[in-house]
Design an enzyme around this catalytic site. Structure first.
Site, PDB file in Angstrom:
ATOM      1  N   ILE A  69       0.826  -1.253   0.097  1.00  0.00           N
ATOM      2  CA  ILE A  69      -0.168   0.095   0.026  1.00  0.00           C
ATOM      3  C   ILE A  69       0.892   1.308   0.046  1.00  0.00           C
ATOM      4  O   ILE A  69       0.380   2.400  -0.056  1.00  0.00           O
ATOM      5  CB  ILE A  69      -0.981  -0.041   1.239  1.00  0.00           C
ATOM      6  N   GLY A  70       2.301   0.951   0.072  1.00  0.00           N
ATOM      7  CA  GLY A  70       2.887   2.127  -0.123  1.00  0.00           C
ATOM      8  C   GLY A  70       4.444   1.767  -0.252  1.00  0.00           C
ATOM      9  O   GLY A  70       4.988   0.610   0.178  1.00  0.00           O
ATOM     10  N   GLY A  72       8.713   3.208  -0.195  1.00  0.00           N
ATOM     11  CA  GLY A  72       9.688   4.508   0.082  1.00  0.00           C
ATOM     12  C   GLY A  72      11.042   4.143  -0.642  1.00  0.00           C
ATOM     13  O   GLY A  72      11.169   3.108  -1.550  1.00  0.00           O
ATOM     14  N   GLY A  73      11.872   4.968  -0.387  1.00  0.00           N
ATOM     15  CA  GLY A  73      13.185   4.818  -0.820  1.00  0.00           C
ATOM     16  C   GLY A  73      13.848   3.293  -0.460  1.00  0.00           C
ATOM     17  O   GLY A  73      14.620   2.962  -1.147  1.00  0.00           O
ATOM     18  N   ALA A  75      11.904   1.117   1.792  1.00  0.00           N
ATOM     19  CA  ALA A  75      10.857   0.107   2.409  1.00  0.00           C
ATOM     20  C   ALA A  75       9.635   0.119   1.734  1.00  0.00           C
ATOM     21  O   ALA A  75       9.146   1.006   1.102  1.00  0.00           O
ATOM     22  CB  ALA A  75      10.661   0.797   3.919  1.00  0.00           C
ATOM     23  N   VAL A  77       5.488  -0.796   2.613  1.00  0.00           N
ATOM     24  CA  VAL A  77       4.295  -0.814   3.546  1.00  0.00           C
ATOM     25  C   VAL A  77       3.466  -1.941   3.129  1.00  0.00           C
ATOM     26  O   VAL A  77       2.691  -1.619   1.815  1.00  0.00           O
ATOM     27  CB  VAL A  77       3.745   0.577   4.275  1.00  0.00           C
ATOM     28  N   LYS A  92       5.931  -2.339   7.822  1.00  0.00           N
ATOM     29  CA  LYS A  92       6.730  -1.967   7.163  1.00  0.00           C
ATOM     30  C   LYS A  92       8.222  -2.810   7.077  1.00  0.00           C
ATOM     31  O   LYS A  92       8.415  -3.379   8.163  1.00  0.00           O
ATOM     32  CB  LYS A  92       7.299  -0.899   7.678  1.00  0.00           C
ATOM     33  N   ASP A 185      13.672  12.766  12.055  1.00  0.00           N
ATOM     34  CA  ASP A 185      13.264  12.839  10.645  1.00  0.00           C
ATOM     35  C   ASP A 185      11.680  13.187  10.786  1.00  0.00           C
ATOM     36  O   ASP A 185      10.937  12.597  10.205  1.00  0.00           O
ATOM     37  CB  ASP A 185      13.300  11.773  10.199  1.00  0.00           C
TER      38      ASP A 185
END
Length: 504
Positions: A69-70, A72-73, A75, A77, A92, A185
């Site tokens: 569902i997601g 990133g650079g 990882a 999810v 994650k 972060d």
């Protein structure tokens, strides 16, 4: 079922938690056990699980749903079913970590274990964590309804709602700071909207502690090979760019200020140009370049936000700028309290420097401050006070005033320069008085300017003065500083100003 079989089932990570304990041991809710046994989420047949089931289950407990569902650079999810609680959660999975050193990976694991111990409504909890057969690290957390970055446009222009969201984020951040942890972060994408429990409203919670560090260890960046220990650049404090080890509470406050800027402007907070308004003073102080010029705690920032919101409610409809100026001026003429002075500075910082009515209102209030009040505000917020004086000086340098009020303005700026050695402020004042005196042919203004220039002692102040006067029309400088008076100035000022007063 044999006791041995029961004991074996209890060791499974997806087996329901006990609901209590008596002298003889733990007790379970049999209805929950039956639901778990019949849910179809656990392997009931003998032998090894099917390959596809094994690949989709983490920790023997979380069944992943594909696709992710997601992403990133480094990882992905996934939505997942928790066989232990029958809840839907988010998993994650960190991938592409081959280039990360063993020590960095070990530190990251330690941080995940640390996160498991955190319990706060505004901090996303880590339900479990582990590692896949391929060596990828994963952790489970409650499933969110999206991140704050998805809701920015909905809250922009609504200060009460912005302050409420910031209150929740700040509560979570203050909590992790009390645990001796710095996030490093913070950004809107790392603030998640969690589904409300029955009878409660949705809440906002801080997530993604991939760069977190404990104050006691002061360790090097946890995932330095992946993000260079710097977080997301637009939200990252300057000192964290220069040396990630130097990150502390104030670095997180900088990021919090950038979140506030994004919510207020509705735009990615890539610059430091904040539009006028009651929240601008809070943002500007939170994102100051120097850590010691920011708020020193989350509580201090929230106090400022609450004051700003109160100021907006107080001034909403019933009071014009002129009426505000008259009320604040009356306070300055008496014996102003600390609260009077704080409100006046916040008010001045929120004014629109491009609006003539706003700036005229400022010139009706500030000149009536005595030396003690000026010193108090300078000590309270040196950078903020300097911004106000800069805007004040630019306006009076081009505005029109009565002869008598020109003298009042000049005397105020003289008190400002006497309050402390701030080279930039001295430069602002020199340029403003030069233009004010020339425009109105006021000899008293000229006298005040010369006394200020004669008092310049540091090379930094001399450089600021000379640079400021270079940006003033030559004829105005020649009116304010004559060939005779230039001889009385300190060498550094005289050498810089001399060429400006000579005939072209």
């Amino acid at each position: 079922m044999s006791q041995a079989r029961v004991n074996a089932l209890r060791q499974r990570p997806d087996f329901p938690d006990a609901v209590g304990e008596i002298a003889q041991g733990q007790i379970w809710d049999l209805d929950v056990i039956r639901a778990w046994a019949g849910s179809g989420l656990r392997q009931t047949k003998a032998g090894r699980p099917k390959a596809e089931d094994k690949n989709r289950t983490l920790g023997g407990r979380f069944v992943l749903e594909y696709p992710e569902i997601g992403s990133g650079g480094f990882a992905n999810v996934y939505r997942a079913a928790d066989k232990k609680t029958d809840a839907t959660v988010a998993i994650k999975v960190l991938r592409d970590i081959e280039g990360v050193g063993d020590e960095a990976i070990n530190r990251f694991r330690r941080e995940l274990r640390l996160m498991e111990s955190l319990e706060h409504a505004n901090v996303v909890s880590v339900l479990a964590q582990g590692e896949t057969d391929a060596g990828e690290i994963w952790y489970a957390m409650p499933l969110a309804q999206g991140s704050l970055s998805d809701y920015v446009k909905q809250v922009t222009g609504n200060p009460p709602q912005i302050v409420e969201i910031m209150r929740q984020i700040s509560a979570g951040l203050a909590y992790i700071h009390r645990q001796g942890i710095y996030h490093r972060d913070l950004k809107t994408a790392n603030v998640l909207r969690l589904e409300a429990r029955e009878g409660e409203s949705d809440s906002w919670a801080i997530a993604d502690f991939g760069l977190a560090v404990t104050a006691e260890r002061e360790s090097s960046p946890l995932t330095s090979s992946l993000r260079q220990g710097l977080g997301s650049w637009v939200y990252t404090a300057p000192e964290q760019w220069n040396n990630a080890r130097s990150a502390d509470v104030r670095s997180d406050i900088y990021s919090l200020g950038k979140i506030l800027q994004e919510l207020t402007t509705g735009a990615w907070p890539v610059n430091v140009e904040i539009p006028p308004g009651v929240l601008r003073p809070v943002i500007e102080k939170a994102i100051a370049n120097a850590p010691d010029q920011r708020y020193q705690s989350v509580a201090e920032l929230m106090d400022a936000l609450e004051r700003a919101l109160g100021t907006q409610i107080q001034h909403q409809d019933w009071e014009s700028r002129t009426e505000q100026a008259e009320r604040l001026r009356d306070r300055m003429l008496g014996r102003p309290t600390d609260e009077d002075l704080n409100q006046t500075l916040d008010w001045a910082l929120a004014l629109n420097e491009n609006d003539a009515e706003d700036m005229r209102a400022m010139t009706r209030v500030l000149p009536w401050m005595n030396a003690t009040s000026i010193q108090f505000l300078r000590d309270r917020d040196r950078a903020g006070f300097a911004r106000v004086i800069e805007r004040f000086c630019k306006f009076i340098g081009s505005g029109r005033f009565s002869f008598e009020y020109c003298d009042t303005l000049a005397n105020f700026l003289r008190r400002v320069t006497l309050a402390g050695d701030d080279p930039k402020v001295t430069g602002f004042v020199a340029a403003a008085l030069t233009r004010l005196g020339a425009h109105h042919n006021r000899w008293h203004v000229q006298d005040v300017l010369i006394r200020i220039l004669q008092d310049v002692q540091s090379k930094e102040a001399a450089a600021e003065v000379v640079e400021a006067l270079r940006n003033v029309p030559r004829d105005e400088v020649q009116w304010a500083i004559t060939d005779f008076t230039v001889r009385s100035l300190p060498v550094a000022v005289r050498n810089g100003v001399g060429p400006l007063i000579r005939a072209a």
